[in-house]
Write a protein that holds these residues in place. Structure first.
Motif, PDB file in Angstrom:
ATOM      1  N   ARG A  12      12.026  -9.233  28.243  1.00 42.88           N
ATOM      2  CA  ARG A  12      10.642  -9.065  28.698  1.00 42.88           C
ATOM      3  C   ARG A  12      10.005  -7.841  28.033  1.00 42.88           C
ATOM      4  NH1 ARG A  12      12.838 -10.483  33.793  1.00 42.88           N
ATOM      5  NH2 ARG A  12      12.943  -8.271  34.390  1.00 42.88           N
ATOM      6  N   ALA A  13      10.794  -6.778  27.956  1.00 50.90           N
ATOM      7  CA  ALA A  13      10.301  -5.553  27.320  1.00 50.90           C
ATOM      8  C   ALA A  13       9.979  -5.802  25.850  1.00 50.90           C
ATOM      9  CB  ALA A  13      11.345  -4.440  27.453  1.00 50.90           C
ATOM     10  N   LEU A  14      10.838  -6.531  25.172  1.00 52.77           N
ATOM     11  CA  LEU A  14      10.646  -6.818  23.753  1.00 52.77           C
ATOM     12  C   LEU A  14       9.390  -7.659  23.525  1.00 52.77           C
ATOM     13  CD1 LEU A  14      11.817  -6.534  20.906  1.00 52.77           C
ATOM     14  CD2 LEU A  14      13.102  -8.646  21.305  1.00 52.77           C
ATOM     15  N   LEU A  15       9.190  -8.669  24.376  1.00 51.54           N
ATOM     16  CA  LEU A  15       8.005  -9.516  24.252  1.00 51.54           C
ATOM     17  C   LEU A  15       6.729  -8.716  24.481  1.00 51.54           C
ATOM     18  CD1 LEU A  15       6.643 -12.232  23.874  1.00 51.54           C
ATOM     19  CD2 LEU A  15       7.109 -12.750  26.287  1.00 51.54           C
ATOM     20  N   GLY A  16       6.724  -7.926  25.552  1.00 53.54           N
ATOM     21  CA  GLY A  16       5.556  -7.095  25.839  1.00 53.54           C
ATOM     22  C   GLY A  16       5.292  -6.100  24.724  1.00 53.54           C
ATOM     23  N   GLY A  17       6.357  -5.499  24.208  1.00 54.58           N
ATOM     24  CA  GLY A  17       6.218  -4.531  23.120  1.00 54.58           C
ATOM     25  C   GLY A  17       5.685  -5.160  21.851  1.00 54.58           C
ATOM     26  N   LEU A  18       6.154  -6.359  21.532  1.00 51.58           N
ATOM     27  CA  LEU A  18       5.686  -7.057  20.329  1.00 51.58           C
ATOM     28  C   LEU A  18       4.191  -7.370  20.414  1.00 51.58           C
ATOM     29  CD1 LEU A  18       8.667  -9.501  19.662  1.00 51.58           C
ATOM     30  CD2 LEU A  18       7.971  -7.570  18.247  1.00 51.58           C
ATOM     31  N   THR A 126      10.582  -2.058  33.035  1.00 56.14           N
ATOM     32  CA  THR A 126      10.130  -2.509  34.360  1.00 56.14           C
ATOM     33  C   THR A 126       9.048  -3.592  34.266  1.00 56.14           C
ATOM     34  OG1 THR A 126       8.452  -0.751  34.505  1.00 56.14           O
ATOM     35  CG2 THR A 126      10.653  -0.267  35.378  1.00 56.14           C
ATOM     36  N   LEU A 127       8.742  -4.045  33.059  1.00 58.39           N
ATOM     37  CA  LEU A 127       7.730  -5.095  32.917  1.00 58.39           C
ATOM     38  C   LEU A 127       8.169  -6.350  33.667  1.00 58.39           C
ATOM     39  CD1 LEU A 127       6.673  -4.987  29.130  1.00 58.39           C
ATOM     40  CD2 LEU A 127       5.414  -4.107  31.102  1.00 58.39           C
ATOM     41  N   ASN A 128       7.224  -6.929  34.439  1.00 58.32           N
ATOM     42  CA  ASN A 128       7.515  -8.184  35.144  1.00 58.32           C
ATOM     43  C   ASN A 128       6.668  -9.314  34.565  1.00 58.32           C
ATOM     44  OD1 ASN A 128       4.883  -7.920  36.340  1.00 58.32           O
ATOM     45  ND2 ASN A 128       5.768  -6.524  37.854  1.00 58.32           N
ATOM     46  N   LYS A 129       6.773 -10.503  35.137  1.00 59.24           N
ATOM     47  CA  LYS A 129       6.047 -11.658  34.596  1.00 59.24           C
ATOM     48  C   LYS A 129       4.541 -11.462  34.652  1.00 59.24           C
ATOM     49  CE  LYS A 129       9.606 -15.157  35.428  1.00 59.24           C
ATOM     50  NZ  LYS A 129       9.950 -16.436  36.125  1.00 59.24           N
ATOM     51  N   MET A 130       4.041 -10.853  35.738  1.00 55.51           N
ATOM     52  CA  MET A 130       2.614 -10.595  35.854  1.00 55.51           C
ATOM     53  C   MET A 130       2.139  -9.658  34.741  1.00 55.51           C
ATOM     54  SD  MET A 130      -0.321 -11.017  37.210  1.00 55.51           S
ATOM     55  CE  MET A 130       0.014 -11.885  38.743  1.00 55.51           C
ATOM     56  N   ASP A 131       2.919  -8.620  34.463  1.00 58.42           N
ATOM     57  CA  ASP A 131       2.584  -7.693  33.381  1.00 58.42           C
ATOM     58  C   ASP A 131       2.484  -8.434  32.049  1.00 58.42           C
ATOM     59  OD1 ASP A 131       2.594  -5.526  35.126  1.00 58.42           O
ATOM     60  OD2 ASP A 131       4.721  -5.126  34.781  1.00 58.42           O
ATOM     61  N   LEU A 132       3.443  -9.305  31.783  1.00 59.56           N
ATOM     62  CA  LEU A 132       3.459 -10.041  30.520  1.00 59.56           C
ATOM     63  C   LEU A 132       2.269 -10.981  30.402  1.00 59.56           C
ATOM     64  CD1 LEU A 132       7.253 -10.937  30.081  1.00 59.56           C
ATOM     65  CD2 LEU A 132       5.915  -9.229  28.843  1.00 59.56           C
ATOM     66  N   ILE A 133       1.890 -11.601  31.517  1.00 53.09           N
ATOM     67  CA  ILE A 133       0.718 -12.496  31.500  1.00 53.09           C
ATOM     68  C   ILE A 133      -0.538 -11.707  31.172  1.00 53.09           C
ATOM     69  CG2 ILE A 133      -0.781 -13.919  32.956  1.00 53.09           C
ATOM     70  CD1 ILE A 133       1.767 -14.820  34.441  1.00 53.09           C
ATOM     71  N   VAL A 134      -0.704 -10.554  31.812  1.00 48.96           N
ATOM     72  CA  VAL A 134      -1.883  -9.714  31.556  1.00 48.96           C
ATOM     73  C   VAL A 134      -1.901  -9.233  30.108  1.00 48.96           C
ATOM     74  CG1 VAL A 134      -3.037  -7.550  32.154  1.00 48.96           C
ATOM     75  CG2 VAL A 134      -2.079  -8.984  33.964  1.00 48.96           C
ATOM     76  N   ILE A 135      -0.744  -8.798  29.602  1.00 52.85           N
ATOM     77  CA  ILE A 135      -0.647  -8.336  28.217  1.00 52.85           C
ATOM     78  C   ILE A 135      -0.986  -9.465  27.249  1.00 52.85           C
ATOM     79  CG2 ILE A 135       0.949  -7.515  26.429  1.00 52.85           C
ATOM     80  CD1 ILE A 135       2.449  -6.013  28.669  1.00 52.85           C
ATOM     81  N   ALA A 136      -0.487 -10.666  27.533  1.00 49.14           N
ATOM     82  CA  ALA A 136      -0.758 -11.819  26.667  1.00 49.14           C
ATOM     83  C   ALA A 136      -2.245 -12.163  26.651  1.00 49.14           C
ATOM     84  CB  ALA A 136       0.059 -13.028  27.138  1.00 49.14           C
TER      85      ALA A 136
END
Length: 270
Positions: A12-18, A126-136
């Motif tokens: 999750r961290a890697l995806l958000g970071g990318l 600590t990134l969660n699914k909601m964080d990733l959705i917002v980042i995307a």
């Protein structure tokens, strides 16, 4: 130690970071060329005040930080018009207000359970699914906005007066750049932290400008440098149990120093 690279939280961290590795350097290029490098620090300090209020109200902290950062971006543009000859004053004024408000809100919510350090220094694990959705969502918005308005943004970045003379709504595009920057910063503070987010905006752009021969090439190189720093920083931090945000930033600085050295050596060899 390598097992951490296959864990869910690391993925999750890697995806958000990318994703942030694309948008932050991209926006940073426009900011650096427009001499607004410090806007990252300004908006991140305001965003952290929103995060504090989010904790107090029991609202999703990043969403509240995003709202605060967008409001601050409009305020910056308003102040830039008021102080045309001293545009940097707008950044200093808004940043001071953000720090002051954040200190009051954090003090008011002292009895509450606030994970302040993860937003100040970043904690990408600590990134969660909601964080990733917002980042995307933010990534898509930024890419679509820049992709569809690239030529106009290019003209405004390099010659704002010529853009105004040609009939472009300069004020609109200035606000657009500030708002897009606010969006990127708001979702980045959990990755590298409010105190370090400016580095992810500015250093890849500064590095690419050393070697790029065109604006488009500079953008591509800035994004590439940002991605290398994110992937490399996360991997090193995960394996050796280091602070991920700080590791990413130090790797960015290391790449900048390498490019400076290579460029200097190339010049001496001529």
């Amino acid at each position: 130690m390598l097992e951490i690279l296959t864990t869910d939280f690391f993925q999750r961290a890697l995806l958000g970071g990318l994703l942030i590795g694309i948008t932050a350097p991209l926006m940073g290029m426009f900011l650096v060329l427009r001499r607004l490098s410090m806007i990252g620090d300004t908006l991140s300090h305001v965003a952290i005040a929103g995060v504090a209020l989010g904790f107090i109200l029991g609202v999703y902290p990043i969403a509240m930080g995003l709202v605060f950062a967008i409001i601050a971006s409009f305020a910056i543009e308003r102040l830039r018009k008021a102080y045309k000859s001293y545009a940097e004053l707008s950044l200093a004024i808004i940043m001071s207000g953000g720090i002051g408000l954040a200190s009051i809100l954090f003090t008011s919510g002292k009895g509450m359970q606030m994970n302040v350090s993860s937003y100040l220094f970043g904690y990408i694990y600590t990134l969660n699914k909601m964080d990733l959705i917002v980042i995307a969502i933010v990534t898509i918005v930024v890419l679509v906005a820049i992709g569809t308005q690239f030529k106009k943004l290019f003209l405004i970045t390099f010659d704002e007066e010529a853009a105004a003379v040609s009939g472009l709504p300069v004020s609109f595009y200035n606000v657009m750049i500030s708002v897009l920057t606010a969006l990127v910063i708001s979702v980045s503070i959990k990755i590298v932290g409010a105190l370090l987010v400016s580095a992810l905006l500015v250093i890849p752009a500064a590095s690419s400008l050393l070697v790029a021969r065109s604006f488009k090439q500079a953008i591509v190189l800035a994004v590439l440098i940002g991605e290398i720093a994110v992937v490399g920083g996360l991997s090193v931090a995960g394996i050796w149990n280091l602070a991920p945000g700080g590791t990413i930033v130090l790797l960015l600085i290391a790449m900048l120093l390498i490019l400076l050295t290579v460029r200097k050596g190339f010049r001496l060899s001529k």
